[in-house]
Structure formats: C-alpha cells, structure tokens
Design an enzyme around this catalytic site. Structure first.
Site, short mmCIF file in Angstrom:
data_model
loop_
_atom_site.label_atom_id
_atom_site.label_comp_id
_atom_site.label_asym_id
_atom_site.label_seq_id
_atom_site.Cartn_x
_atom_site.Cartn_y
_atom_site.Cartn_z
N GLU A 95 -17.75 17.01 -60.28
CA GLU A 95 -17.59 16.12 -61.43
C GLU A 95 -16.47 15.11 -61.19
O GLU A 95 -15.46 15.40 -60.53
CB GLU A 95 -17.32 16.94 -62.69
CG GLU A 95 -18.53 17.77 -63.08
CD GLU A 95 -18.37 18.55 -64.36
OE1 GLU A 95 -19.39 18.84 -65.01
OE2 GLU A 95 -17.22 18.89 -64.72
N CYS A 110 -10.74 9.85 -61.81
CA CYS A 110 -10.29 11.21 -61.51
C CYS A 110 -11.33 11.83 -60.58
O CYS A 110 -12.47 12.05 -60.97
CB CYS A 110 -10.17 12.01 -62.80
SG CYS A 110 -9.71 13.74 -62.55
N CYS A 117 -12.60 25.80 -56.73
CA CYS A 117 -11.19 25.91 -56.35
C CYS A 117 -10.84 27.38 -56.13
O CYS A 117 -11.31 28.25 -56.87
CB CYS A 117 -10.29 25.32 -57.44
SG CYS A 117 -8.53 25.30 -57.01
N CYS A 121 -6.13 29.12 -61.28
CA CYS A 121 -5.21 28.93 -62.40
C CYS A 121 -5.92 29.36 -63.68
O CYS A 121 -7.06 28.97 -63.94
CB CYS A 121 -4.78 27.47 -62.50
SG CYS A 121 -3.81 26.91 -61.08
N CYS A 124 -7.64 26.83 -66.26
CA CYS A 124 -8.49 25.78 -65.69
C CYS A 124 -9.90 26.31 -65.48
O CYS A 124 -10.09 27.35 -64.83
CB CYS A 124 -7.90 25.30 -64.36
SG CYS A 124 -8.91 24.06 -63.53
N CYS A 348 -8.59 17.30 -69.11
CA CYS A 348 -7.85 18.08 -68.11
C CYS A 348 -8.19 19.56 -68.21
O CYS A 348 -8.12 20.15 -69.29
CB CYS A 348 -6.35 17.90 -68.31
SG CYS A 348 -5.75 16.23 -67.97
#
Length: 355
Positions: A95, A110, A117, A121, A124, A348
């Site tokens: 994305e 962005c 990932c 975290c 996220c 975010c």
C-alpha cells in the site's frame, strides 16, 4: 511478468551512471536522456534524434519498465488523502498513500519498502502481517510514479516519506538505490531534503543512512521514552535499546546537520501518563544538549488497526492535552501530526494490504 521479463533490467530503478554500467557501451549523455524518457513514461523503443541508435537498441534489448497493478484506489471522504493497493508480479499487495501538503498542488508520497514487516510493533497493523519479502528498488520507485500519474494537472510530488509497510532500514540497499532515483534530476527530481526515512530503531542503518544519504531526513518512532513500556510496544528494543538508538540518531545529526523527527503514538493508559511525558521531555532535552539539535517531536493520535483483538484505544483529548502541557512545562514543544485517510485505513499504522 514472464520469465524472460524477470531477467531484464527494470529501467525505472536506475540512475544514469548505473544504466551505463548495466548496459556497457551506452554513453552517459544517452543514459541521462533514456532515464528521462522512462520517467516521462515515454517508450525507450521510440527513435529519437537525441539518442544514438546503438544506445537505444542496446537498452531495449536489456531493459524493461515493469509495473505494479493497481488493485484499488481509495479516496478518503474526509480529507484529500488517497490510498493505493498495488499488486506485485508474484501476487503480494503493498500500500501507498498520497498525502496532500499545505501548499496547493504539492503532495508527498508515503511509500512501502517491504511486503509486511518483521519488527511486530504492537500498535501497527503492518507489524501483524510478518515479513514476506523486501521490495525491489524499482517497486519502491514505481509507487511514486503511480501516484504522480494520478495527480491533478499542474500538481507535483514534492516529497517522499518511507513510512508505509515495512522497516526501511531492513531493506537499506534498495531504499538507498530508490532515493538516488528519486533525487536524480533526469528521473523524479525530488529534493533530497524533502525525503524522510522513518525507522523503529536500527542503529547500524541510521549510521549508514547518514553517510550515504546525508541530505535525507531521519524519522524515529519512539513508542515510549520509558524503556519498559517501549519494550512491550516495540520488540526491536530487546535487540537495540533506546539509548543505543538515540546515540545513533545523535551521530546522524553530527554527520548531516539535520535535526531528526521523533514520533510518539499516544495509546490510552499505556504511554500517555504524566510520567511518560516527563521521561520524553528529559530525553528531548538531553538530546538537545548533546547535539545542539532540537528534535521535531510529533504526537500522533492512535489509529485503530481495525481488528477485533485490537488491544489499544486512542488517548482522549484531555489526556493528550495534559501530555502536551507536561512537555511544554519542561520547555519541549510538540507538533500534532495530522494523520489523514483514516476512513480508508490510510492513516499512520493502518497499512495492512487490505485494499
């Protein structure tokens, strides 16, 4: 892409000097013109009086301009953010977000650097995916090119932020190569000072970024200035403690002269207490004294990761105001980053390839 296409060189991932090395015999002036053609979306196969026939034919034989498939383009109904879901040749979806800037007609992009990932975290959505693979240089660059094609007439891509899916410093070879293309005058021609690489905290990568891309800005996701809290939120702290990360960030300032961007996402009852603000203020003041640089500190409202077992909630306005007041009382001022596109999961922490 076909097997033959996979063996060819993705031209949008090269700067002119790299094209000369990849296709021997192409002189640098032709390489610059060919790179410019690629980024104007012109066919390299089209004859041009400005490019030698031998150069054009050699590049056509060795090169290709692959693409990412646009699976979805979702426009926010509450602000001018646009999220793109893009499919790679091997079926992954990443994305990208088009971000409007204050100056009319200017946008930032962005970009994602990985499929998923590995850093996990807790706040996220991408971190819940795990890591599938790194993106190639051209796949990173192509995200910017796709956004640029969809801009209104007269608008332009002013900046790029590596804050999409993935940890950029875990794919640093390709991220640095993509930055070279982004800032190359004959390619995307984006000012390096308008490019920001955001990290959860990989000290070796921070140091290398400073040396190899000294005009690019560093962004650091803190989670919390309290180590026990940060470790619960960001498992990377077990490998690289916050003190080690801050030392690398200080070295980045010494190497580049650029103040870093620091970000804290406020989570209700987790990192929004007075003691959290006090610890953060102490860290900012110590960094300022150590480096002479004042970190640009952003406090970001939490954006739900849209899953039933989301363990967090957004700190309410009163808690956020108290957090900022605690910082201000100690001489630390904050920016409230507007994290738009929440209605299309473009804000975010929300990117998770759901389309």
């Amino acid at each position: 892409m076909t097997a033959d296409a996979l063996e060819k060189i993705p031209l949008q991932g090269l700067v002119p000097e790299e094209l000369c090395r990849a296709v021997p015999g192409v002189p640098i002036d032709d390489a610059r013109r060919i790179v410019a053609q690629v980024h104007r979306d012109e066919s390299v196969a089209t004859p041009s009086s400005l490019i030698r026939r031998t150069s054009r034919e050699a590049v056509v034989a060795r090169g290709i301009v692959p693409s990412l498939e646009i699976v979805a383009e979702r426009k926010s109904q509450i602000d001018p953010f646009v999220k793109y879901a893009l499919r790679t040749h091997d079926g992954h979806v990443v994305e990208t977000v088009r971000i409007p800037l204050e100056h009319p007609g200017r946008f930032s992009v962005c970009v994602s650097s990985q499929v998923g990932c590995a850093l996990a975290c807790a706040f996220c959505a991408t971190g819940r995916m795990g890591l599938s693979r790194n993106l190639e240089t051209w796949e990173i660059v192509e995200q910017v090119r796709i956004v640029r094609r969809g801009l209104p007439a007269g608008a332009r891509v002013h900046g790029v932020v590596f804050q999409g899916m993935g940890e950029p410093l875990s794919n640093l070879d390709r991220v640095l190569a993509a930055i070279r293309v982004m800032q190359e005058p004959s390619a995307l021609a984006i000012d390096a000072r308008a490019i920001t690489v955001c990290t959860s905290g990989l000290p070796t990568g921070i140091r290398r970024l400073a040396k190899e891309a000294p005009k690019v800005r560093l962004g650091l996701s803190l989670g919390s200035a309290r180590r026990d809290v940060r470790r619960r939120l960001m498992p990377i702290d077990k490998a690289h403690a916050l003190d080690e990360v801050i030392t690398a960030a200080a070295e980045h300032v010494a190497e580049t002269g650029l103040a870093p961007m620091w970000a804290v996402t406020l989570l209700a009852g987790v990192n929004d207490r007075p003691e959290d603000a006090q610890a953060l203020a102490e860290m900012v003041l110590a960094f300022r004294e150590r480096t002479g640089a004042n970190p640009r500190l952003s406090v970001i409202p939490y954006n739900s990761i849209a899953e039933a077992d989301d363990p967090f909630s957004r700190a309410d306005d009163a808690a956020e105001d108290a957090f900022r007041a605690e910082l201000q009382a100690r001489g630390v001022f904050t920016h409230k980053r507007y994290s738009g596109g929440g209605d299309v999961a473009a804000a975010c922490g929300q990117l998770a390839a759901r389309g």
